[in-house]
Design a protein around this motif. Sequence first.
Motif, PDB file in Angstrom:
ATOM      1  N   THR A 138      45.267   8.087  52.750  1.00 56.71           N
ATOM      2  CA  THR A 138      46.523   7.329  52.739  1.00 56.71           C
ATOM      3  C   THR A 138      47.721   8.257  52.570  1.00 56.71           C
ATOM      4  O   THR A 138      48.734   8.139  53.272  1.00 56.71           O
ATOM      5  N   THR A 139      47.603   9.213  51.655  1.00 56.39           N
ATOM      6  CA  THR A 139      48.694  10.150  51.406  1.00 56.39           C
ATOM      7  C   THR A 139      48.961  11.040  52.613  1.00 56.39           C
ATOM      8  O   THR A 139      50.107  11.225  53.030  1.00 56.39           O
TER       9      THR A 139
ATOM     10  N   GLN B 120      48.274  10.538  55.759  1.00 58.46           N
ATOM     11  CA  GLN B 120      48.851   9.770  56.872  1.00 58.46           C
ATOM     12  C   GLN B 120      50.324   9.459  56.621  1.00 58.46           C
ATOM     13  O   GLN B 120      51.142   9.543  57.539  1.00 58.46           O
ATOM     14  N   HIS B 121      50.651   9.104  55.391  1.00 60.98           N
ATOM     15  CA  HIS B 121      52.046   8.787  55.061  1.00 60.98           C
ATOM     16  C   HIS B 121      52.929  10.013  55.257  1.00 60.98           C
ATOM     17  O   HIS B 121      54.013   9.939  55.853  1.00 60.98           O
TER      18      HIS B 121
ATOM     19  N   GLU C 189      53.413  10.888  58.989  1.00 60.56           N
ATOM     20  CA  GLU C 189      54.351   9.966  59.619  1.00 60.56           C
ATOM     21  C   GLU C 189      55.795  10.302  59.249  1.00 60.56           C
ATOM     22  O   GLU C 189      56.687  10.340  60.105  1.00 60.56           O
TER      23      GLU C 189
END
Length: 227
Positions: free
Chosen positions: A206-207, A209-210, A213
């Motif tokens: 999650t980290t 990917q964030h 982005e």
Amino acid sequence: MTVAVTDLAADRAAFAYNTRLRPVTASTVKVDIVIALLLRAQREHRALTATERALAERAIKYSDNAATTELWHRIGSGSGLAAVHKKLGLRHTRPGPGDYWGSTVTSATDRLRVLAALSPGRSPLGARNRKYLLSLMMNVTPTQAWGISAAAGRGDRVALKNGWLPREADGGRWTINSIGRVRGGGHDLLIAVLSSRNASMSDGVTTVQHVAELVAAALEGTSAQDG
């Protein structure tokens, strides 16, 4: 967390964060190992054998560790990989000991140098070999297509390799890495996001990917303003 990104379509568009951090590569080093295999074949003026192609496909598309270990021995293990890293101009990367190729120490900027070897220019790889390895990275199994793919817009082409590893040295916390190339819409991004000490694999994914982005969006904005 350490991050590096550059846009091959805009010479001035680049970003790096926390570049002194030296995490391990985990499975992102499989790209390096296949590059070493391809360079050896080039020196011998031949194509990969059917066995080598099968091993390379398993290593990149499915992140198969047994196939990678076989390739590791074929390229000369750590000393063979170190020689290739020197050829690629890597500055902060040290191959893992013994058969622990996933414990190779690296930097985000060195991960970009590896990715740059898959792009036209000063790469020691021939065009056919660059295209071959990128095609493997563009077709990783769907369950492993997370990571820098979060930076892709509609119609973008993504070639990536991820790494994930719970480390005893970090108390069982996870190293989660994603490196690759995102092309389309006037950009050609090389991205490396490396992280360590994540509480779980899902938290790390999650980290990563964030961050991918956010950084890609910021770089796009900078390029547009420069233009």
